[in-house]
Design an enzyme around this catalytic site. Structure first.
Site, PDB file in Angstrom:
ATOM      1  N   GLU A  78      37.917 -30.503  15.004  1.00  0.00           N
ATOM      2  CA  GLU A  78      37.151 -31.688  15.407  1.00  0.00           C
ATOM      3  C   GLU A  78      36.668 -32.453  14.182  1.00  0.00           C
ATOM      4  OE1 GLU A  78      37.049 -32.753  18.347  1.00  0.00           O
ATOM      5  OE2 GLU A  78      37.738 -30.990  19.462  1.00  0.00           O
ATOM      6  N   ARG A  88      29.709 -32.293  32.697  1.00  0.00           N
ATOM      7  CA  ARG A  88      30.462 -32.496  33.935  1.00  0.00           C
ATOM      8  C   ARG A  88      30.266 -31.305  34.872  1.00  0.00           C
ATOM      9  NH1 ARG A  88      35.284 -30.469  34.980  1.00  0.00           N
ATOM     10  NH2 ARG A  88      35.597 -29.924  32.787  1.00  0.00           N
ATOM     11  N   CYS A 141      30.310 -27.161  23.494  1.00  0.00           N
ATOM     12  CA  CYS A 141      31.040 -27.179  22.220  1.00  0.00           C
ATOM     13  C   CYS A 141      30.478 -28.259  21.290  1.00  0.00           C
ATOM     14  CB  CYS A 141      32.528 -27.423  22.461  1.00  0.00           C
ATOM     15  SG  CYS A 141      33.369 -26.066  23.290  1.00  0.00           S
ATOM     16  N   HIS A 165      38.814 -26.539  18.424  1.00  0.00           N
ATOM     17  CA  HIS A 165      39.146 -26.240  19.814  1.00  0.00           C
ATOM     18  C   HIS A 165      40.529 -25.595  19.880  1.00  0.00           C
ATOM     19  CE1 HIS A 165      35.983 -28.913  21.751  1.00  0.00           C
ATOM     20  NE2 HIS A 165      35.966 -27.806  22.473  1.00  0.00           N
TER      21      HIS A 165
END
Length: 200
Positions: A78, A88, A141, A165
């Site tokens: 990232e 979510r 994360c 990831h």
């Protein structure tokens, strides 16, 4: 010898395993590196706090956190974390923050201090799929990535930090038709390369 703290999450979202910590457990000895392994909960705020405590305990030279990104085809370092929690789904303690700032005095975004482009190139050179990712999402994360970078900057610590990831592993996609995955062996090899890149 470089001291590197490496973290991986417990399973979440109905999965029985999380490739993030499976990879961490799978890592063997790496020349010139003292690896400190830490399993963290998939829980907002609690996961970063555990890392903060470990930083104070072991005083690492670098921190690499690993997370699961189901649906991705590659190992993806990232580029940055953003100052936002927006879930979510619920975390493992039922928290579901919506449009919540992580640190009121924090910048909108903080860049990884790892050599993410070098990590990607070195993993690809070993024949394993890797690419940069410009978003760690807004789930736990990202909470970890942003919070750790914030903590290091706030406390003027000389520590490199970032997040990678990884895809689902094969066992997770048996009943998920057309869902990308990667072998645990290849993910482990990719993360070993990332660690060697960080240490160098």
């Amino acid at each position: 010898m470089k001291k590197i703290l490496i973290t991986g999450f417990e399973p979440f979202g109905g999965e029985k395993i999380n490739p993030a910590y499976e990879v961490v457990k799978n890592l063997g000895k790496i020349d010139g590196v003292e690896l400190i392994k830490l399993e963290i909960p998939t829980v907002f705020q609690k996961a970063p706090k555990l890392i903060f405590d470990k930083i104070e305990e072991v005083k690492p030279d670098a921190i690499l956190s690993i997370g699961q990104a189901g649906g991705r085809t590659s190992i993806t370092p990232e580029v940055m974390g953003i100052n936002l929690r927006d879930a979510r789904i619920e975390d493992n303690e039922g928290n579901k923050p919506i449009c919540e700032i992580i640190f009121e005095d924090g910048q909108d975004g903080l860049f990884s201090t790892l050599e993410v482009r070098n990590i990607v190139e070195n993993i690809k050179n070993a024949g394993i799929q890797a690419e940069l990712s410009y978003t760690a999402g807004t789930f736990v994360c990202n909470d970890v990535l942003y919070s750790v970078l914030y903590y290091i900057k706030k406390n003027n610590l000389d520590i490199k930090a970032g997040f990678i990831h990884v895809p689902f592993i094969l066992e997770q996609v048996i009943d998920k038709r057309n869902t990308p995955s990667m072998t645990l062996e290849n993910i482990t090899k990719g993360i070993e390369i990332a660690i060697k890149t960080i240490a160098s």
